[in-house]
Design a protein around this motif. Structure first.
Motif, PDB file in Angstrom:
ATOM      1  N   VAL A 158       7.530   5.474  -8.783  1.00 14.76           N
ATOM      2  CA  VAL A 158       6.680   4.389  -9.271  1.00 14.76           C
ATOM      3  C   VAL A 158       7.370   3.049  -9.048  1.00 14.76           C
ATOM      4  N   GLY A 159       6.651   2.106  -8.461  1.00 15.36           N
ATOM      5  CA  GLY A 159       7.195   0.778  -8.187  1.00 15.36           C
ATOM      6  C   GLY A 159       7.727   0.605  -6.781  1.00 15.36           C
ATOM      7  N   ASP A 160       7.970   1.711  -6.071  1.00 19.24           N
ATOM      8  CA  ASP A 160       8.437   1.611  -4.688  1.00 19.24           C
ATOM      9  C   ASP A 160       7.317   1.118  -3.780  1.00 19.24           C
ATOM     10  N   ILE A 161       7.690   0.356  -2.765  1.00 23.76           N
ATOM     11  CA  ILE A 161       6.746  -0.078  -1.743  1.00 23.76           C
ATOM     12  C   ILE A 161       7.177   0.529  -0.421  1.00 23.76           C
ATOM     13  N   ILE A 162       6.300   1.314   0.163  1.00 20.64           N
ATOM     14  CA  ILE A 162       6.565   1.930   1.468  1.00 20.64           C
ATOM     15  C   ILE A 162       6.160   0.915   2.525  1.00 20.64           C
ATOM     16  N   GLU A 163       7.135   0.462   3.296  1.00 18.73           N
ATOM     17  CA  GLU A 163       6.892  -0.534   4.340  1.00 18.73           C
ATOM     18  C   GLU A 163       6.677   0.166   5.677  1.00 18.73           C
ATOM     19  N   ILE A 164       5.558  -0.118   6.330  1.00 18.50           N
ATOM     20  CA  ILE A 164       5.323   0.339   7.701  1.00 18.50           C
ATOM     21  C   ILE A 164       5.449  -0.887   8.579  1.00 18.50           C
ATOM     22  N   ASN A 165       6.466  -0.893   9.431  1.00 16.93           N
ATOM     23  CA  ASN A 165       6.790  -2.075  10.231  1.00 16.93           C
ATOM     24  C   ASN A 165       6.298  -2.025  11.663  1.00 16.93           C
ATOM     25  N   LYS A 166       5.982  -0.806  12.140  1.00 18.23           N
ATOM     26  CA  LYS A 166       5.535  -0.626  13.526  1.00 18.23           C
ATOM     27  C   LYS A 166       4.467   0.446  13.559  1.00 18.23           C
ATOM     28  N   SER A 167       3.657   0.447  14.607  1.00 18.92           N
ATOM     29  CA  SER A 167       2.626   1.465  14.758  1.00 18.92           C
ATOM     30  C   SER A 167       3.265   2.852  14.819  1.00 18.92           C
ATOM     31  N   ILE A 168       2.646   3.789  14.070  1.00 17.29           N
ATOM     32  CA  ILE A 168       3.190   5.143  13.995  1.00 17.29           C
ATOM     33  C   ILE A 168       2.071   6.175  14.051  1.00 17.29           C
ATOM     34  N   PRO A 169       2.386   7.369  14.592  1.00 21.67           N
ATOM     35  CA  PRO A 169       1.442   8.480  14.480  1.00 21.67           C
ATOM     36  C   PRO A 169       1.741   9.260  13.200  1.00 21.67           C
ATOM     37  N   VAL A 170       0.693   9.826  12.608  1.00 23.47           N
ATOM     38  CA  VAL A 170       0.846  10.731  11.470  1.00 23.47           C
ATOM     39  C   VAL A 170       0.197  12.035  11.918  1.00 23.47           C
ATOM     40  N   PRO A 171       1.006  13.099  12.157  1.00 20.76           N
ATOM     41  CA  PRO A 171       0.493  14.287  12.833  1.00 20.76           C
ATOM     42  C   PRO A 171      -0.427  15.180  12.012  1.00 20.76           C
ATOM     43  N   LYS A 172      -0.519  14.962  10.696  1.00 16.30           N
ATOM     44  CA  LYS A 172      -1.394  15.819   9.903  1.00 16.30           C
ATOM     45  C   LYS A 172      -1.867  15.077   8.658  1.00 16.30           C
ATOM     46  N   THR A 173      -2.825  15.683   7.965  1.00 13.67           N
ATOM     47  CA  THR A 173      -3.364  15.116   6.742  1.00 13.67           C
ATOM     48  C   THR A 173      -2.266  14.926   5.711  1.00 13.67           C
ATOM     49  N   ILE A 174      -2.350  13.815   4.971  1.00 17.13           N
ATOM     50  CA  ILE A 174      -1.417  13.546   3.880  1.00 17.13           C
ATOM     51  C   ILE A 174      -2.218  13.513   2.585  1.00 17.13           C
ATOM     52  N   ALA A 175      -1.782  14.312   1.600  1.00 25.02           N
ATOM     53  CA  ALA A 175      -2.397  14.310   0.275  1.00 25.02           C
ATOM     54  C   ALA A 175      -1.515  13.500  -0.664  1.00 25.02           C
ATOM     55  N   ILE A 176      -2.118  12.550  -1.372  1.00 24.03           N
ATOM     56  CA  ILE A 176      -1.381  11.702  -2.312  1.00 24.03           C
ATOM     57  C   ILE A 176      -1.781  12.109  -3.722  1.00 24.03           C
ATOM     58  N   THR A 177      -0.777  12.502  -4.529  1.00 21.87           N
ATOM     59  CA  THR A 177      -1.018  12.999  -5.879  1.00 21.87           C
ATOM     60  C   THR A 177      -0.315  12.147  -6.933  1.00 21.87           C
ATOM     61  N   LYS A 178       0.188  10.980  -6.539  1.00 24.54           N
ATOM     62  CA  LYS A 178       0.881  10.086  -7.464  1.00 24.54           C
ATOM     63  C   LYS A 178       0.578   8.654  -7.058  1.00 24.54           C
ATOM     64  N   ASP A 179       1.132   7.687  -7.787  1.00 22.87           N
ATOM     65  CA  ASP A 179       0.983   6.292  -7.380  1.00 22.87           C
ATOM     66  C   ASP A 179       1.775   6.048  -6.106  1.00 22.87           C
ATOM     67  N   ALA A 180       1.119   5.504  -5.090  1.00 20.85           N
ATOM     68  CA  ALA A 180       1.804   5.191  -3.828  1.00 20.85           C
ATOM     69  C   ALA A 180       1.301   3.839  -3.333  1.00 20.85           C
ATOM     70  N   THR A 181       2.251   2.980  -2.960  1.00 20.14           N
ATOM     71  CA  THR A 181       1.908   1.676  -2.396  1.00 20.14           C
ATOM     72  C   THR A 181       2.442   1.601  -0.978  1.00 20.14           C
ATOM     73  N   ILE A 182       1.555   1.312  -0.039  1.00 19.08           N
ATOM     74  CA  ILE A 182       1.917   1.182   1.367  1.00 19.08           C
ATOM     75  C   ILE A 182       1.638  -0.249   1.788  1.00 19.08           C
ATOM     76  N   ASN A 183       2.635  -0.898   2.366  1.00 15.42           N
ATOM     77  CA  ASN A 183       2.466  -2.248   2.894  1.00 15.42           C
ATOM     78  C   ASN A 183       2.624  -2.180   4.414  1.00 15.42           C
ATOM     79  N   ILE A 184       1.564  -2.521   5.137  1.00 16.83           N
ATOM     80  CA  ILE A 184       1.595  -2.467   6.599  1.00 16.83           C
ATOM     81  C   ILE A 184       1.887  -3.861   7.127  1.00 16.83           C
ATOM     82  N   ASN A 185       2.894  -3.961   7.987  1.00 15.48           N
ATOM     83  CA  ASN A 185       3.333  -5.233   8.548  1.00 15.48           C
ATOM     84  C   ASN A 185       3.026  -5.315  10.038  1.00 15.48           C
ATOM     85  N   ASN A 186       3.023  -6.538  10.559  1.00 11.89           N
ATOM     86  CA  ASN A 186       2.970  -6.790  12.008  1.00 11.89           C
ATOM     87  C   ASN A 186       1.741  -6.199  12.685  1.00 11.89           C
ATOM     88  N   ASP A 187       0.615  -6.119  11.958  1.00 13.16           N
ATOM     89  CA  ASP A 187      -0.626  -5.546  12.502  1.00 13.16           C
ATOM     90  C   ASP A 187      -0.426  -4.136  13.052  1.00 13.16           C
TER      91      ASP A 187
END
Length: 198
Positions: free
Chosen positions: A27-56
């Motif tokens: 809780v309180g963590d910010i997941i930073e995505i800084n570059k384009s990435i592939p995600v190879p499978k479905t992701i299930a989120i079962t808790k509070d998650a914050t994602i910050n996408i940078n650089n378009d």
């Protein structure tokens, strides 16, 4: 420079995938995505998650991101979460709770979906939702299944570029639309249940 940044990070810790960062986040963590990435499978989120996408950056998911009961997803920054090929799936982007900031685009058969299994759900979207044809059927920028019993949807964003319905709402939602841009090649807004405040 963004070239020096890790693809995915929480603070000073780098991760080899979005899934591993979400699993490690507290809780309180910010997941930073800084570059384009592939995600190879479905992701299930079962808790509070914050994602910050940078650089378009573009997060290309083979499957979808699904927020399960008790989970909360917040997406901020500037970038896109995109299905590698749009397809309808019953659990697609189903949300217990979601907040989508203005600089974010969600792209898929449905940019955001409340599915038949969803209860006590809510979403606030200031960003862009884009629905697309999956090869057999047109999509919807926002899709709410008719079996959804209770929830809220607040929308101030855009459905520009949607192939299909802009907003398709068949479930029992309290919907508030404020200053939004809504379009779809079939229809802008179709509501079959719930309430609507524009």
């Amino acid at each position: 420079a963004s070239d020096d940044l890790p693809y995915v990070a929480i603070g000073n810790n780098s991760y080899d995938s979005l899934a591993s960062a979400i699993a490690s986040a507290t809780v309180g963590d910010i997941i930073e995505i800084n570059k384009s990435i592939p995600v190879p499978k479905t992701i299930a989120i079962t808790k509070d998650a914050t994602i910050n996408i940078n650089n378009d950056a573009v997060v290309t998911v083979s499957g979808y991101i699904c927020v399960k009961s008790g989970g909360k997803l917040t997406v901020t920054g500037n970038g896109t979460i995109k299905e590698s090929s749009p397809h309808m799936n019953e659990d697609e982007n189903s949300c217990a709770s979601a907040y989508i900031a203005a600089g974010i685009t969600l792209w898929g058969w449905a940019g955001l979906m409340f599915d038949a299994k969803s209860v006590n759900i809510s979403a606030t979207c200031h960003g862009t939702l884009v629905g697309n044809n999956d090869g057999s059927d047109d999509g919807a920028a926002f899709y709410c299944n008719g079996n959804v019993k209770e929830g809220t949807f607040n929308f101030t964003g855009s459905t520009k570029g949607t192939v299909g319905h802009g907003l398709y709402i068949a479930g029992n939602l309290n919907n508030t639309i404020t200053g939004a841009y809504i379009e779809g090649t079939l229809v802008g807004l179709e509501i079959r249940a719930g309430s609507l405040d524009i």
